[in-house]
Design a protein around this motif. Structure first.
Motif, mmCIF file in Angstrom:
data_model
loop_
_atom_site.group_PDB
_atom_site.id
_atom_site.type_symbol
_atom_site.label_atom_id
_atom_site.label_comp_id
_atom_site.label_asym_id
_atom_site.label_seq_id
_atom_site.Cartn_x
_atom_site.Cartn_y
_atom_site.Cartn_z
ATOM 1 N N THR A 82 0.830 -1.204 0.000
ATOM 2 C CA THR A 82 0.000 0.000 0.000
ATOM 3 C C THR A 82 0.863 1.253 0.000
ATOM 4 N N LEU A 95 0.578 4.779 -4.017
ATOM 5 C CA LEU A 95 -0.640 5.449 -3.597
ATOM 6 C C LEU A 95 -1.394 5.921 -4.835
ATOM 7 N N ASP A 96 -2.719 5.773 -4.801
ATOM 8 C CA ASP A 96 -3.491 6.296 -5.921
ATOM 9 C C ASP A 96 -3.665 7.805 -5.759
ATOM 10 N N ARG A 132 -6.228 9.688 -5.187
ATOM 11 C CA ARG A 132 -7.051 10.128 -4.054
ATOM 12 C C ARG A 132 -6.264 10.063 -2.747
ATOM 13 N N GLN A 133 -5.531 8.973 -2.546
ATOM 14 C CA GLN A 133 -4.730 8.818 -1.330
ATOM 15 C C GLN A 133 -3.633 9.871 -1.249
ATOM 16 N N LEU A 134 -3.008 10.140 -2.402
ATOM 17 C CA LEU A 134 -1.936 11.137 -2.428
ATOM 18 C C LEU A 134 -2.484 12.528 -2.131
ATOM 19 N N LYS A 135 -3.647 12.847 -2.666
ATOM 20 C CA LYS A 135 -4.282 14.136 -2.415
ATOM 21 C C LYS A 135 -4.615 14.291 -0.935
ATOM 22 N N LEU A 136 -5.117 13.217 -0.324
ATOM 23 C CA LEU A 136 -5.432 13.245 1.105
ATOM 24 C C LEU A 136 -4.165 13.436 1.931
ATOM 25 N N LEU A 137 -3.107 12.731 1.551
ATOM 26 C CA LEU A 137 -1.836 12.850 2.263
ATOM 27 C C LEU A 137 -1.282 14.264 2.162
ATOM 28 N N TRP A 171 9.358 4.149 -2.190
ATOM 29 C CA TRP A 171 8.113 4.922 -2.218
ATOM 30 C C TRP A 171 8.302 6.130 -3.147
ATOM 31 N N TRP A 184 6.258 7.956 -4.654
ATOM 32 C CA TRP A 184 5.294 9.041 -4.485
ATOM 33 C C TRP A 184 5.817 10.133 -3.547
#
Length: 214
Positions: free
Chosen positions: A4, A8-9, A11-16, A75, A77
Motif C-alpha cells: 500500500t 498510492l493512488d 485520491r490517497q496522495l491528495k489526502l496525504l 516509495w 510518491w
C-alpha cells in the motif's frame, strides 16, 4: 501494508498532501495563538525569530531527506511531496526574514542592509534567503516547462548550498551564547544527507565507466 505504501493512488496522495499541509501550518498557527494570548515570553522577537528559523531548517532537512527515503523504501510518491515541503521551508524563511526586517529595523531597508554587511551571521543568513527565492519562484509546473528539466534541476541544486549556509548562519548565531548542540545536530543531518547523494553519484559514475569498458 508495504504494498500500500509503495504505491498510492491519486485520491490517497491528495489526502496525504492535505494532511501534510495542515501539519506544516501548525507551527505558524501556534505562533499566532501565542502572539494573541501573550505567551511569547519576555522577549517576543527572539521567540519568533528562533522559532521561524528552526522551522526553516526543519523543512530544509525534511526536503533533503525525501530522495534518500525514496531510494531506501521504493516509495516513489514521496517525490510528489517534495515541492510542498520546499515551499514551506521558504515560507518559514520568509517569516524569519520579515521578523528581522520588521521588528529589528521597522522596514528601514537601508539600515537593514548595513546590518547585513556588518554582521557575518546575518550576511550568510540573508544570502541563503536570497538563494531560496528563485527556487520558490520556479516551483510551478509552468516554470519547469519554461526552463526545461535539466536547467530546472541545475537551478534547484542550489539547495545543496542553501542548507549548509543555513547551518552556518545558525552556528554563528549560537556562538554568542556558546550553545552549539543544535547547530551540530542540524549540521550532522545535512552532512549525512549530502554525503549520501555524493556516494550515489560516485556509484552511478562507476557503473557508467564499467558499462563503457564492457
Amino acid at each position: 501494508m508495504a504494498t500500500t505504501l509503495a504505491s498510492l493512488d491519486a485520491r490517497q496522495l491528495k489526502l496525504l498532501k492535505g494532511v501534510l499541509f495542515i501539519a506544516a501550518c501548525l507551527p505558524f498557527l501556534r505562533l499566532v495563538i501565542f502572539t494573541v494570548t501573550d505567551q511569547l515570553g519576555a522577549n517576543p522577537v527572539e521567540f519568533i525569530t528562533r522559532n521561524t528559523g528552526d522551522w526553516t531548517l526543519y523543512f530544509l532537512c525534511i526536503t533533503l531527506a525525501v530522495t534518500p527515503l525514496r531510494r531506501f523504501t521504493g516509495w516513489n510518491w514521496l517525490v510528489r511531496l517534495r515541492r510542498m515541503l520546499g515551499l514551506f521551508a521558504f515560507f518559514y524563511a520568509s517569516l524569519h526574514f520579515l521578523t528581522f526586517l520588521w521588528f529589528d529595523h521597522f522596514f528601514d531597508v537601508a539600515e537593514m542592509l548595513k546590518d547585513v554587511v556588518k554582521r557575518p551571521f546575518i550576511t550568510v543568513g540573508f544570502g541563503a534567503f536570497l538563494l531560496l527565492i528563485p527556487l520558490a519562484a520556479t516551483s510551478t509546473n509552468a516554470m519547469i516547462k519554461r526552463l526545461g528539466g535539466k536547467r530546472w534541476q541545475l537551478l534547484h541544486r542550489m539547495i545543496y548550498l542553501i542548507a549548509p549556509l543555513g547551518i552556518l548562519h545558525y552556528w554563528w548565531m549560537k556562538a554568542g551564547k556558546n550553545d552549539f548542540s543544535q547547530p551540530i545536530l542540524f549540521g550532522l543531518i545535512v552532512a549525512a544527507l549530502l554525503l549520501l547523494r555524493l556516494y550515489w553519484r560516485f556509484m552511478q559514475g562507476q557503473g557508467v565507466r564499467a558499462r563503457a569498458a564492457g
